[in-house]
Enzyme design. Structure first.
Site, mmCIF file in Angstrom:
data_model
loop_
_atom_site.group_PDB
_atom_site.id
_atom_site.type_symbol
_atom_site.label_atom_id
_atom_site.label_comp_id
_atom_site.label_asym_id
_atom_site.label_seq_id
_atom_site.Cartn_x
_atom_site.Cartn_y
_atom_site.Cartn_z
ATOM 1 N N THR A 1 -2.347 32.199 -15.093
ATOM 2 C CA THR A 1 -3.757 31.809 -15.047
ATOM 3 C C THR A 1 -4.169 31.173 -16.370
ATOM 4 O O THR A 1 -4.866 30.152 -16.394
ATOM 5 C CB THR A 1 -4.644 33.030 -14.744
ATOM 6 O OG1 THR A 1 -4.287 33.564 -13.462
ATOM 7 C CG2 THR A 1 -6.119 32.648 -14.726
ATOM 8 N N ARG B 1 3.703 45.612 -10.497
ATOM 9 C CA ARG B 1 2.263 45.916 -10.602
ATOM 10 C C ARG B 1 2.002 46.943 -11.703
ATOM 11 O O ARG B 1 0.870 47.110 -12.144
ATOM 12 C CB ARG B 1 1.714 46.478 -9.287
ATOM 13 C CG ARG B 1 1.804 45.616 -8.031
ATOM 14 C CD ARG B 1 1.275 44.233 -8.217
ATOM 15 N NE ARG B 1 2.354 43.302 -8.543
ATOM 16 C CZ ARG B 1 2.162 42.114 -9.104
ATOM 17 N NH1 ARG B 1 0.948 41.723 -9.435
ATOM 18 N NH2 ARG B 1 3.185 41.323 -9.371
ATOM 19 N N GLU C 1 0.022 29.491 -7.254
ATOM 20 C CA GLU C 1 0.753 30.286 -6.244
ATOM 21 C C GLU C 1 1.514 29.386 -5.267
ATOM 22 O O GLU C 1 1.431 29.543 -4.048
ATOM 23 C CB GLU C 1 -0.213 31.197 -5.469
ATOM 24 C CG GLU C 1 -1.042 32.147 -6.333
ATOM 25 C CD GLU C 1 -0.254 33.339 -6.837
ATOM 26 O OE1 GLU C 1 0.994 33.319 -6.744
ATOM 27 O OE2 GLU C 1 -0.876 34.281 -7.334
#
Length: 658
Positions: free
Chosen positions: A55, A612, A245
């Site tokens: 990002t 994660r 993505e």
């Protein structure tokens, strides 16, 4: 002979001044991020490992292009959620200036909607076409299904399955027969009738000026393929294309990118092949692998420094993804050190597994870890039932991803149906819905009324209904006509519809006071728009996530644990992560054993789950899990964790006290 003096003149050429940038890119970015941000012309594929700052890279890339003199209007940023695009452009504004607000950013579908509204006449589309959501599309399929199949026919797919087949055929560029042969063999005997329903579905949408999500992409590709002048114009408008993505794109989206870039090939695709987990939605894993073949002379840049997880966790994730058959080789690393190592925990059964997870969560809380920073992830939603019971016993508040969304609630869909008919009087699905809200009007009556209502001729002698029903229909028609007279302010139209709808709401729902909160929120959303068309398009393409009634019921706490499927957790992160049910046959699923491609996607799913975690990672598996589908007792840990030593993955033994 007189001598001639020769003099030479030297012209001193002034060297162009080095560009002065407001942003210190060298300071803010690591070497690989900087290389991606500075790359200007041509195709570049950025393989961004989990937690590697993709990002940030895209944000700085937008800013750098603008600082290099590219007009913001010539930059197109495509993402999979509007939230992602907004976040990147807002951050670009913060690090540079307001010029970044002029960048065209949004989802593939919102971009397609914008282009199609502009060039609808080239495709024989009305520019007031209605975008229908998944539920509406299923209703149309169900209506057409009833006309094609006989009532006594057995083993015929339901409406959602037919729509899945149709959607996958569109997105994967296949015919319905191929999709059925690959994924729905049990319905091979229905191919002809499914094709007939698909044809009728396409005709129905065109006749009633309706487009579903797939149509937006399909029509955009058709426009770009069929009209060279428009393709050149759009390609020239968007001279620099950035896609987030990229591993999640389908065949249709990849085709669109190639067409959009046909005039310049200035494409930056950012993604991670190791996180390609959405083939069930039509995503094509080959898109990211084949990108260098589609765009010759592609530069490949790998982002491997992870800013999320400890090195101990990355040691495990690297070992997992090494097993993938096809991949871009990379090795994530981190400067984050922690004494905690990932652990695998064998339990006697699912109840013991749930007990361990709940107890360890309480211990983490005592150690200062917030519930907001803990997640329990599962391969499928049904694997969380025992955990939910145990969490309730121990009074641990949690939020489960995947509940009914705001836009899916019946009362909100009722109001949206009225608004759609105001804009598109040919939207038969919505007309049928609002007619069925009236007392005395059933399915058969509604079908008879459709041509009368769309024609606007509300006369009791033609309707042949009781006076009360005729009066209600006339009241509905008058309200719609009144709204059409002034379309300039959506919130005023919504107010009128809510005023009309209020007696229906109070009569239809016992909990109407709670539902009114949703409608108040709906009115608030409409106040942000100057066009009813834009408002409805955004609701269809980027619907709000939750219902206000959830808040009223206390489902949203100040602090809560996250309970989620791995697919829903992609893109998120927590300090502590539990991966439950990691037993071979469930994760990976037994259905993937005979397909190398499916098994590889299951492996990538495990990789996504493990990446994660920031500090704590626990993987649990029960040894006597009975699988009802196969009749087998599953007892071995996931094959994805085979041959990983204790130096990387600790093995814990539970001591259960009597």
């Amino acid at each position: 002979m007189e001598s001639i003096a020769v003099t030479k003149k030297y012209v001193l050429k002034k060297q162009p001044a080095a560009a002065v940038y407001r942003i210190n890119y060298e300071k803010d970015l690591n070497a690989q991020q900087l290389e991606a941000v500075q790359f200007k012309n041509g195709a570049v594929l950025v393989i961004a490992g989990a937690g590697s700052g993709k990002t940030k890279t895209l944000t700085y890339r937008v800013a750098r292009l603008i600082e290099d003199g590219v007009s913001p209007e010539n930059i197109l940023l495509l993402t999979f959620t509007r939230k992602a695009a907004d976040e990147m452009l807002n951050r670009a504004v913060m690090i540079l200036d307001s010029r970044c607000e002029k960048v065209a950013g949004g989802t593939f579908h919102s971009f397609a909607n914008f282009i199609l509204r502009k060039y609808s006449n080239y495709l024989e589309l009305r520019n007031n076409f209605t975008i229908i959501d998944r539920a509406d599309a299923e209703d149309v399929i169900n209506h057409l299904r009833s006309k094609v199949i006989e009532k006594q026919e057995k083993r015929f797919p339901r409406k959602h399955t037919i729509l899945d087949i149709y959607s996958k055929a569109v997105n994967k560029n296949l015919c319905a027969k191929d999709v059925i042969e690959r994924e729905y063999k049990q319905f091979e005997h229905c191919v002809d009738k499914i094709n007939e329903i698909s044809l009728r579905y396409a005709e129905y949408k065109r006749a009633n000026s309706l487009l579903d999500y797939d149509d937006l992409l399909l029509y955009l590709r058709t426009l770009l393929q069929s009209n060279e002048e428009i393709r050149k114009k759009i390609s020239n408008q968007y001279k620099y294309i950035l896609i987030d993505e990229y591993q999640d794109t389908n065949t249709l989206q990849a085709d669109i990118i190639k067409l959009l870039a046909s005039g310049h090939n200035n494409v930056m695709a950012v993604g991670d092949d190791s996180q390609s987990i959405y083939s069930f939605r039509g995503a094509n894993f080959r898109n990211i692998l084949d990108f260098p073949d589609i765009f010759p002379d592609t530069k490949i840049i790998k982002l491997e420094q992870n800013y999320r997880s400890s090195q101990n966790i990355l040691a495990l994730t690297n070992r997992i993804i090494e097993k993938a058959k096809e991949k871009y080789a990379k090795k994530l690393f981190s400067t984050i050190e922690s004494p905690e190592k990932p652990a695998i925990i064998c339990t006697n059964d699912m109840q013991t597994e749930a007990g361990f997870v709940a107890q360890r969560i309480l211990e983490l809380q005592e150690e200062g870890v917030s519930l907001n920073d803990i997640a329990v992830l599962a391969r499928s939603a049904r694997m969380t039932y025992n955990i939910e019971i145990e969490l309730a016993k121990k009074s641990i508040p949690y939020r489960k991803f995947g509940g009914l969304k705001f836009i899916e609630t019946a009362h909100v869909k009722d109001v949206i149906a009225h608004l759609r008919v105001i804009l598109n009087p040919n939207d038969i699905i919505s007309i049928n819905r609002i007619l069925l809200l009236l007392k005395g009007v059933g399915t058969q009556t509604a079908m008879k009324l459709l041509p009368v209502v769309t024609g606007g001729n509300i006369q009791s002698e033609k309707l042949m209904l009781p006076a009360k029903s005729t009066a209600d229909i006339k009241h509905l028609f008058d309200t719609m006509q009144d709204c059409r007279r002034n379309l300039s302010k959506p919130s005023l139209i919504v107010e009128k519809i809510l005023h009309y709808y209020e007696p229906i709401l109070t009569d239809k729902y016992d909990d109407y006071t709670k539902r009114q909160k949703d409608l108040e929120h709906f009115l608030y959303l409409s106040e942000q728009y100057s066009s009813l068309d834009d408002f409805l398009s955004d609701l269809a393409l980027e619907p709000p996530d939750t219902a206000v009634t959830d808040v009223e019921d206390g489902a949203v706490q100040d602090e809560y644990l996250t309970l989620s499927t791995i697919h829903s957790a992609k893109g998120l992160e927590w300090k502590a992560v539990f991966i439950i049910g990691a037993v071979d046959g469930r994760f990976p699923s037994v259905y993937s054993f005979n397909s190398e491609e499916e098994l590889d996607e299951e492996l990538r799913l495990m990789y996504v789950a493990t990446t994660r975690a920031k500090t704590y990672l626990y993987i649990t598996y029960p040894v006597d899990m009975f699988d009802h589908a196969t009749g087998m007792v599953l007892s071995k840990p996931s094959r994805f964790l085979d041959n990983i030593g204790e130096d990387i993955l600790e093995h814990w033994v539970l001591e259960v006290e009597d």
